[in-house]
Design an enzyme around this catalytic site. Structure first.
Site, PDB file in Angstrom:
ATOM      1  N   LYS A  66       0.704  -1.015  -0.367  1.00 19.76           N
ATOM      2  CA  LYS A  66       0.091   0.115   0.205  1.00 19.76           C
ATOM      3  C   LYS A  66       0.842   1.237   0.025  1.00 19.76           C
ATOM      4  CE  LYS A  66      -4.202  -1.623   2.589  1.00 19.76           C
ATOM      5  NZ  LYS A  66      -5.353  -2.013   3.032  1.00 19.76           N
ATOM      6  N   ASP A 102     -10.248   2.494   2.008  1.00 22.04           N
ATOM      7  CA  ASP A 102     -10.111   1.890   3.640  1.00 22.04           C
ATOM      8  C   ASP A 102     -11.306   2.290   4.678  1.00 22.04           C
ATOM      9  OD1 ASP A 102      -9.354  -0.952   2.814  1.00 22.04           O
ATOM     10  OD2 ASP A 102      -7.286   0.129   3.089  1.00 22.04           O
TER      11      ASP A 102
HETATM   12  P1  NDP Z   1       0.085  -3.921  13.468  1.00 27.68           P
HETATM   13  O1  NDP Z   1       0.911  -4.759  13.264  1.00 27.68           O
HETATM   14  O2  NDP Z   1      -0.223  -2.545  11.996  1.00 27.68           O
HETATM   15  O3  NDP Z   1      -0.968  -3.961  15.132  1.00 27.68           O
HETATM   16  C1  NDP Z   1      -0.954  -4.766  15.485  1.00 27.68           C
HETATM   17  C2  NDP Z   1      -1.543  -3.774  16.937  1.00 27.68           C
HETATM   18  O4  NDP Z   1      -2.874  -4.483  17.654  1.00 27.68           O
HETATM   19  C3  NDP Z   1      -1.081  -3.317  17.763  1.00 27.68           C
HETATM   20  O5  NDP Z   1      -1.509  -1.771  18.229  1.00 27.68           O
HETATM   21  C4  NDP Z   1      -0.588  -3.914  18.577  1.00 27.68           C
HETATM   22  O6  NDP Z   1       0.227  -3.833  20.394  1.00 27.68           O
HETATM   23  C5  NDP Z   1      -2.379  -5.158  18.646  1.00 27.68           C
HETATM   24  N1  NDP Z   1      -1.889  -6.196  19.614  1.00 27.68           N
HETATM   25  C6  NDP Z   1      -1.428  -7.300  18.992  1.00 27.68           C
HETATM   26  N2  NDP Z   1      -1.783  -8.274  19.502  1.00 27.68           N
HETATM   27  C7  NDP Z   1      -2.839  -8.321  20.385  1.00 27.68           C
HETATM   28  C8  NDP Z   1      -2.910  -8.902  22.292  1.00 27.68           C
HETATM   29  N3  NDP Z   1      -2.261  -9.697  22.109  1.00 27.68           N
HETATM   30  N4  NDP Z   1      -3.536  -8.627  22.961  1.00 27.68           N
HETATM   31  C9  NDP Z   1      -3.316  -6.417  22.381  1.00 27.68           C
HETATM   32  N5  NDP Z   1      -3.311  -6.322  21.405  1.00 27.68           N
HETATM   33  C10 NDP Z   1      -2.583  -6.393  20.745  1.00 27.68           C
HETATM   34  O7  NDP Z   1      -1.645  -4.568  12.910  1.00 27.68           O
HETATM   35  P2  NDP Z   1      -2.250  -4.028  11.026  1.00 27.68           P
HETATM   36  O8  NDP Z   1      -3.224  -2.574  12.039  1.00 27.68           O
HETATM   37  O9  NDP Z   1      -2.245  -3.879   9.866  1.00 27.68           O
HETATM   38  O10 NDP Z   1      -3.582  -4.650  10.847  1.00 27.68           O
HETATM   39  C11 NDP Z   1      -3.947  -4.484  12.569  1.00 27.68           C
HETATM   40  C12 NDP Z   1      -5.582  -6.044  12.085  1.00 27.68           C
HETATM   41  O11 NDP Z   1      -6.710  -5.000  11.192  1.00 27.68           O
HETATM   42  C13 NDP Z   1      -5.384  -7.497  11.062  1.00 27.68           C
HETATM   43  O12 NDP Z   1      -6.097  -8.480  12.173  1.00 27.68           O
HETATM   44  C14 NDP Z   1      -5.215  -8.068   9.823  1.00 27.68           C
HETATM   45  O13 NDP Z   1      -5.525  -9.306   9.449  1.00 27.68           O
HETATM   46  C15 NDP Z   1      -7.398  -6.472  10.246  1.00 27.68           C
HETATM   47  N6  NDP Z   1      -7.132  -5.435   9.483  1.00 27.68           N
HETATM   48  C16 NDP Z   1      -8.968  -5.939   8.535  1.00 27.68           C
HETATM   49  C17 NDP Z   1      -8.705  -4.910   7.358  1.00 27.68           C
HETATM   50  C18 NDP Z   1     -10.663  -5.907   6.854  1.00 27.68           C
HETATM   51  O14 NDP Z   1     -10.459  -5.164   5.844  1.00 27.68           O
HETATM   52  N7  NDP Z   1     -10.897  -6.071   7.400  1.00 27.68           N
HETATM   53  C19 NDP Z   1      -7.839  -4.134   6.343  1.00 27.68           C
HETATM   54  C20 NDP Z   1      -6.824  -4.014   7.374  1.00 27.68           C
HETATM   55  C21 NDP Z   1      -6.145  -4.719   7.795  1.00 27.68           C
HETATM   56  P3  NDP Z   1       1.744  -4.123  20.448  1.00 27.68           P
HETATM   57  O15 NDP Z   1       1.615  -1.976  20.175  1.00 27.68           O
HETATM   58  O16 NDP Z   1       1.269  -3.341  22.020  1.00 27.68           O
HETATM   59  O17 NDP Z   1       2.212  -4.899  20.086  1.00 27.68           O
END
Ligand code: NDP
Length: 267
Positions: A66, A102
């Site tokens: 992206k 998005d």
């Molecule tokens: P990132 O890797 O950028 O961020 C992940 C976030 O999740 C961070 O804030 C992290 O916290 C937090 N996190 C991860 N594991 C845990 C946990 N066990 N408990 C609490 N917090 C947690 O991910 P993205 O933003 O790229 O993607 C996030 C989700 O969005 C994914 O599941 C993806 O599949 C989904 N998605 C869906 C779309 C759709 O069209 N439906 C489009 C784009 C994404 P920390 O900072 O503490 O590590």
């Protein structure tokens, strides 16, 4: 006979993508002369060349290209300019025009709910960044809570409240959104279960960005009586807006929505 327009989704991986199913179903049922395929692209820097080599009229772009798509564009319009991330490309007279549908797709999905003024966003990753920016743009009062501080630093310049799990105190929110990946490949809650129960006790609506499964977050929301939507609604929302751009507004938005939604019944 009119040559059909060709569209594609770029990603790595891309085999799992529902976009070909969604868009082809719309084209077929609304008699629009187009086909939509998928392209497994490894090197994002080749995207522009590949797009024009394939004579595409438009494309969607997913993980991890992206940002590369943003760089590839001759012109970037609307919200994509703000977030520096492009998920929709349109060939406009040989120029590559970039959009981001998005976050607007997510807002479109929220139209299922009643009036929303306050939002709690769980998580502070890439998805959260785009959604929070959009929520602020449309005048919502936004609170972001993340497990750890580091990613929250990216939000300090924005007009929202930020807390870690340690500093957050539960209050009323109209909508709670899970943008974390908790629940995607495990059965974790995005925040301590007792805290989440208390949050849901003070909220009306819940939305998860994860699709394809009932996450612990959504199961608990249902149990607590909150109206909720999963990530499929967001996926369809961004797809409807991309399809409108591809077909230059010639198809009725509600009809696009109807057939995209129906396409999921086939999968
Ligand atoms: P990132 O890797 O950028 O961020 C992940 C976030 O999740 C961070 O804030 C992290 O916290 C937090 N996190 C991860 N594991 C845990 C946990 N066990 N408990 C609490 N917090 C947690 O991910 P993205 O933003 O790229 O993607 C996030 C989700 O969005 C994914 O599941 C993806 O599949 C989904 N998605 C869906 C779309 C759709 O069209 N439906 C489009 C784009 C994404 P920390 O900072 O503490 O590590």
């Amino acid at each position: 006979m009119v040559e059909p327009s060709i569209f594609a989704i770029y990603g790595n991986p891309v085999a799992h993508s529902k976009s070909p199913l969604m868009h082809n179903y719309v084209f077929k049922h609304l008699n629009y002369p187009a086909v939509y395929t998928r392209v497994h692209l490894i090197d994002g820097s080749t995207l522009k060349q590949d797009f024009f080599d394939r004579k595409l009229s438009g494309a969607n772009v997913t993980v991890p290209h992206k940002e590369a798509a943003y760089e590839a564009c001759d012109e970037v319009r609307g919200f994509a300019q703000t977030v520096g991330v492009v998920n929709t490309l349109v060939n406009e007279n040989g120029k590559l025009i970039g959009y981001n549908t998005d976050a607007d797709g997510f807002l479109f999905a929220l139209e299922n709910f009643g009036k929303i003024n306050t939002v709690l966003v769980l998580g502070a990753g890439g998805t959260a960044k785009a959604l929070v920016q959009k929520f602020i743009d449309v005048g919502l009062d936004v609170t972001v809570v993340n497990r750890s501080q580091k990613r929250l630093d990216d939000f300090t310049h924005l007009a929202c409240q930020t807390y870690t799990w340690d500093t957050f105190e539960v209050t009323h929110f109209d909508l709670v959104v899970n943008t974390t990946s908790a629940g995607l490949e495990d059965n974790n809650f995005p925040i301590n279960q007792t805290v989440l129960e208390s949050i849901f006790g003070n909220s009306k609506y819940a939305a998860d960005v994860i699709y394809g499964k009932a996450t612990p977050f959504l199961k608990l929301a249902t149990q607590k009586g909150l109206q909720n939507i999963d990530g499929q609604a967001m996926l369809i929302g961004q797809g409807v807006l991309a399809n409108e751009l591809f077909t230059k507004g010639q198809l009725d938005k509600q009809q696009i929505l109807k057939y995209m939604t129906k396409s999921f019944e086939l999968s």
